[in-house]
Design an enzyme around this catalytic site. Structure first.
Site, PDB file in Angstrom:
ATOM      1  N   GLU A  14      -9.067  -7.431 -26.459  1.00  0.00           N
ATOM      2  CA  GLU A  14      -7.872  -7.492 -25.729  1.00  0.00           C
ATOM      3  C   GLU A  14      -7.167  -8.638 -26.171  1.00  0.00           C
ATOM      4  O   GLU A  14      -7.498  -9.848 -25.912  1.00  0.00           O
ATOM      5  CB  GLU A  14      -7.827  -7.476 -24.245  1.00  0.00           C
ATOM      6  CG  GLU A  14      -8.669  -6.175 -23.606  1.00  0.00           C
ATOM      7  CD  GLU A  14      -8.650  -6.246 -22.092  1.00  0.00           C
ATOM      8  OE1 GLU A  14      -7.710  -7.026 -21.503  1.00  0.00           O
ATOM      9  OE2 GLU A  14      -9.684  -5.655 -21.573  1.00  0.00           O
ATOM     10  N   LYS A  66      -1.986  -2.619 -15.392  1.00  0.00           N
ATOM     11  CA  LYS A  66      -2.396  -3.002 -14.109  1.00  0.00           C
ATOM     12  C   LYS A  66      -1.475  -2.639 -13.205  1.00  0.00           C
ATOM     13  O   LYS A  66      -0.347  -3.059 -13.295  1.00  0.00           O
ATOM     14  CB  LYS A  66      -2.661  -4.638 -14.427  1.00  0.00           C
ATOM     15  CG  LYS A  66      -3.592  -5.006 -15.377  1.00  0.00           C
ATOM     16  CD  LYS A  66      -3.880  -6.433 -15.520  1.00  0.00           C
ATOM     17  CE  LYS A  66      -4.899  -6.579 -16.527  1.00  0.00           C
ATOM     18  NZ  LYS A  66      -5.288  -8.173 -16.829  1.00  0.00           N
ATOM     19  N   ASP A 123     -12.081 -10.162 -24.746  1.00  0.00           N
ATOM     20  CA  ASP A 123     -10.637 -10.453 -24.129  1.00  0.00           C
ATOM     21  C   ASP A 123     -10.325 -12.098 -24.415  1.00  0.00           C
ATOM     22  O   ASP A 123     -10.958 -12.728 -23.742  1.00  0.00           O
ATOM     23  CB  ASP A 123     -10.422 -10.081 -22.693  1.00  0.00           C
ATOM     24  CG  ASP A 123      -8.897 -10.314 -22.044  1.00  0.00           C
ATOM     25  OD1 ASP A 123      -8.392 -10.773 -22.912  1.00  0.00           O
ATOM     26  OD2 ASP A 123      -8.894 -10.194 -20.837  1.00  0.00           O
ATOM     27  N   LYS A 183     -15.323 -12.622 -21.847  1.00  0.00           N
ATOM     28  CA  LYS A 183     -13.986 -13.627 -22.054  1.00  0.00           C
ATOM     29  C   LYS A 183     -14.343 -14.364 -23.293  1.00  0.00           C
ATOM     30  O   LYS A 183     -15.488 -15.116 -23.335  1.00  0.00           O
ATOM     31  CB  LYS A 183     -13.621 -14.325 -20.699  1.00  0.00           C
ATOM     32  CG  LYS A 183     -13.199 -13.498 -19.673  1.00  0.00           C
ATOM     33  CD  LYS A 183     -11.694 -13.093 -19.901  1.00  0.00           C
ATOM     34  CE  LYS A 183     -11.110 -12.397 -18.448  1.00  0.00           C
ATOM     35  NZ  LYS A 183      -9.879 -12.071 -18.803  1.00  0.00           N
TER      36      LYS A 183
END
Length: 345
Positions: A212, A255, A186, A160
């Site tokens: 991402e 997702k 991400d 992250k």
């Protein structure tokens, strides 16, 4: 079919789960049951995450109630696509539709004593390659998690970013993960286009598999494409235009909860691939039924890269019913979505 549901609260481990959109310390899910006339029941899960998708449990419950009359009109063996289409006329809350869809697939598999992946026409039920998620906000924590991921046999980690000291944290991850580890990042849309361009340029020498959602918005992501690090849609994949126009990015993260279940995810994946995206799957801190559904869908889609489905270990005080082994998660055993998963809730 008779609809039932209950809300479930589960706590994440120490420190919660960190991302640019905030820290999640507690997860609220909705466990859904659909009982057919013969007494057989299928289970599904709604996994709204307000900080991520802006949807809360109250909206899910309202949507489920709107679908109750539709569900009561259908027998347990009705075609899943027909039921979901009718429910889609009553609500657009994808997380509620996902819970119903999962319960229908679970019911269908239990009726014929087969796992869902077989019903989807998958050639086999091989384990699905997954990534380890690193959200530690400091270098030492990130390095420790990278070393743990390597020791556990993972071949991909997701870090992250947009949390501060991204360059230092990623350098530490590379040092402790080793040169063979794939590192993806991400940002959860934390950057502006200008900030993202600068950050990606700084981080590229670490060796980044892809990034991402560096920024929010299809046009904004497209403006960054082709600068070295491949880009993936995440939150922006929810844009209705994401897969109807020329690709804005190289990959798309799909997702279960956001796509409206297995049925919606497979349809979205087909559209994304047709538009030129490579597809991989991830969770929104789902419970076991959501993770199981994504694993069954992955068996049918066969994504080329690791999927972000090793997230049940983030919950504290609960055994992981679908643990990763050597960087992969085995498909659940038993009929439907899998045996014993409801016991987690």
């Amino acid at each position: 079919m008779k609809l039932s549901y209950r809300t479930v609260r589960r706590t994440l481990g120490p420190g919660g789960h960190r991302a640019a959109h905030g820290t999640v310390n507690e997860r609220e899910l909705v466990l859904v049951g659909l009982e057919a006339g013969d007494g057989l029941t299928g289970h599904g899960e709604a996994a709204p995450l307000p900080s991520y998708d802006g949807v809360g449990v109250a909206e899910v419950i309202e949507a489920l109630e709107a679908c109750r009359p539709v569900l009561s009109d259908y027998p347990g063996h009705a075609p899943i696509a027909d039921v979901i289409a009718r429910c889609g006329e009553q609500t657009i809350v994808a997380q509620a539709l996902s819970a119903i869809d999962l319960a229908l697939w679970d019911l269908a598999g239990r009726r014929v004593s087969e796992p869902v992946w077989r019903l989807l026409g998958a050639a086999d039920g091989e384990p699905v390659s997954v990534n380890w998620t690193i959200d530690a906000p400091d270098r030492s924590g990130a390095a420790s998690e990278a070393a743990e991921a390597r020791a556990a046999g993972f071949r991909t980690v997701k870090v992250k970013v947009g949390l501060g000291d991204d360059a230092g944290r990623l350098a530490a991850v590379r040092a402790f993960a080793g040169p063979q580890m794939a590192i993806r990042i991400d940002a959860n849309g934390a950057w502006t286009v200008q900030e993202a361009a600068a950050a990606l340029g700084v981080l590229e020498p670490v060796g980044i598999e892809f990034c991402e959602e560096p920024v929010h918005g299809l046009a904004e992501i497209a403006a960054l494409r082709g600068r070295g690090i491949p880009l993936a849609l995440d939150e922006s994949a929810a844009d209705p235009l994401a897969f109807t126009a020329p690709a804005s990015a190289d990959l798309a993260c799909l997702k279960i909860a956001r796509c409206g279940g297995i049925t919606g995810l497979l349809a979205t994946a087909a559209d994304a691939r047709a538009a030129g995206y490579e597809v991989f799957l991830a969770s929104t801190l789902d419970g076991p039924l959501g993770i199981a559904a994504a694993l069954h869908a992955a068996a049918a889609l066969r994504p080329e890269r690791a999927c972000g489905l090793a997230t049940l270990a983030l919950f504290g005080g609960r055994p992981d019913p679908l643990p990763a082994r050597d960087g992969a998660v085995a498909l659940p055993g038993g009929p439907g979505l899998g045996s014993g998963l409801v016991d987690w809730y």
